[in-house]
Design an enzyme around this catalytic site. Structure first.
Site, PDB file in Angstrom:
ATOM      1  N   SER A 185       0.829  -1.200   0.000  1.00 14.79           N
ATOM      2  CA  SER A 185       0.000   0.000   0.000  1.00 14.79           C
ATOM      3  C   SER A 185       0.874   1.264   0.000  1.00 14.79           C
ATOM      4  O   SER A 185       1.636   1.474  -0.927  1.00 14.79           O
ATOM      5  CB  SER A 185      -0.970  -0.040   1.186  1.00 14.79           C
ATOM      6  N   ASP A 195      -8.473  -5.077  -6.382  1.00 12.68           N
ATOM      7  CA  ASP A 195      -8.228  -3.921  -5.516  1.00 12.68           C
ATOM      8  C   ASP A 195      -9.057  -2.752  -6.051  1.00 12.68           C
ATOM      9  O   ASP A 195      -8.990  -2.420  -7.235  1.00 12.68           O
ATOM     10  CB  ASP A 195      -6.733  -3.583  -5.546  1.00 12.68           C
ATOM     11  N   HIS A 199      -7.767  -5.083  -1.821  1.00 10.98           N
ATOM     12  CA  HIS A 199      -6.536  -4.402  -1.433  1.00 10.98           C
ATOM     13  C   HIS A 199      -5.788  -5.175  -0.351  1.00 10.98           C
ATOM     14  O   HIS A 199      -4.555  -5.199  -0.327  1.00 10.98           O
ATOM     15  CB  HIS A 199      -6.861  -2.989  -0.944  1.00 10.98           C
TER      16      HIS A 199
END
Length: 337
Positions: free
Chosen positions: A129, A283, A312
């Site tokens: 991320s 995602d 995600h």
């Protein structure tokens, strides 16, 4: 007593102009640096996380084995351990804490590695991320230093849709009257809970919710998952710290610096490291299409998406064993090169 160390950076002139005085970079290391300093792995932290949230992947027998490698986890600015609104004195305390970019973070992390440890080469830089964005920055800013990168569920440049998604998350937090434009005396609990509820719709895929996968994670209902997972995650954070990390994320761009002058394709092409770029196939804010563009303009990169309804969260949460194995295999491959 803390289980981490602090690197004193002194006064840091930030990319966007402010000077962060007496800046501090918190970090933790695992394993032993070998004689020729060739066994270094940099594992980066993500939104609302510290090294505590990352260290579960460091274990003997895994790819990130501390008996083989010297693993450094530097904490991102704004996470409450490195310099952050919650621990910085005036004039840059609380709401006045300046914008700190990924560029600033990587430049300071580079100082940690070179000045504290004398490291000149890094075997692998990796992270999920926001940490994936930092991973791309390491590859672009120090292409001769980094041998391999593995960014998971993240991007080299924050996309407009991602920026807008973050505006919604930030708005939910700051709309709480108790936030007081960042000058609160107690945490704005209502805003932090609202932030968690907004994020709940983005972190996992539609199929995750359709299949009621949260029941397999130990939650008794959808509402229990939203409250006990999402609200609780943000209940434990400082609101100003969250805003600062969101601003860092929104400003992400590996080409926004004196090396590339906004030429994103040129910055991608400058990454020499062997790369496995790992988006989540579903995602909702780091789609694989963006990763495919990045890989197409990197000279030594492969696109290897997670096939997982965790969206995600497939990229680094550790919640699904198949995703953990998939990531560990990619790390092993990069470290074996």
């Amino acid at each position: 007593m803390s289980d981490y160390e602090t690197f004193e950076l002194g006064d840091v002139v930030l990319q966007k102009g402010a000077t962060l005085r007496n800046a501090k970079l918190a970090y933790k290391t695992f394993g032993t640096l070998n004689a020729d300093k060739s066994n270094v792995i940099v594992l980066l932290t993500y939104m609302a996380s510290t090294h505590y949230d990352n260290q579960w992947v460091i274990r003997e027998g895994s790819a990130l084995d501390p008996s083989k490698y010297f693993i450094i986890i530097p904490n991102i600015f704004g996470n409450g351990l490195s310099s952050s609104p919650s621990n910085t004195p005036p004039p840059y305390n609380k709401a006045r804490f300046p914008l700190v970019t990924y560029y600033d973070n990587i430049k300071c992390q580079h100082r940690l590695l070179t000045e504290r440890f004398g490291i000149e080469r890094i075997r692998l830089v990796t992270g999920w991320s926001m940490a994936a964005a930092q991973t791309f920055h390491w590859g672009a800013l120090f292409p001769d230093m980094v041998q391999a990168i593995c960014p998971t569920a993240g991007s080299a440049r924050t996309a407009p849709h991602n920026y807008v998604m973050l505006e919604g998350v930030k708005a939910a937090l700051t709309a709480d009257d108790a936030f007081k434009d960042g000058w609160y005396d107690v945490q704005p609990a209502k805003g932090l809970r609202a932030m968690g509820r907004v994020y709940a719709g983005w972190g996992f895929s539609q199929d995750f919710y359709r299949q009621k996968e949260y029941l397999n994670l130990g939650f008794s209902s959808l509402e229990d998952f939203i409250v006990a997972f999402w609200e609780q995650w943000f209940n434990l954070r400082d609101a100003n710290n969250m805003v600062v990390m969101i601003r860092t994320w929104q400003a992400g761009d590996i080409s926004d610096n004196e090396l590339y002058h906004g030429d994103f394709v040129r910055a991608l092409g400058a990454i020499k490291a062997r790369a496995i770029v790992m988006p989540g196939n579903c995602d909702l804010y780091f789609p694989p299409e963006d990763s495919a563009f990045e890989v197409a303009h990197m000279p030594n990169a492969e696109l290897r998406p997670f096939i997982s309804n965790h969206g995600h969260f497939a990229g680094g949460s550790g919640l699904r064993e198949a995703d953990v194995r998939f990531l560990d295999d990619a790390w092993r491959e990069l470290l074996a090169d």
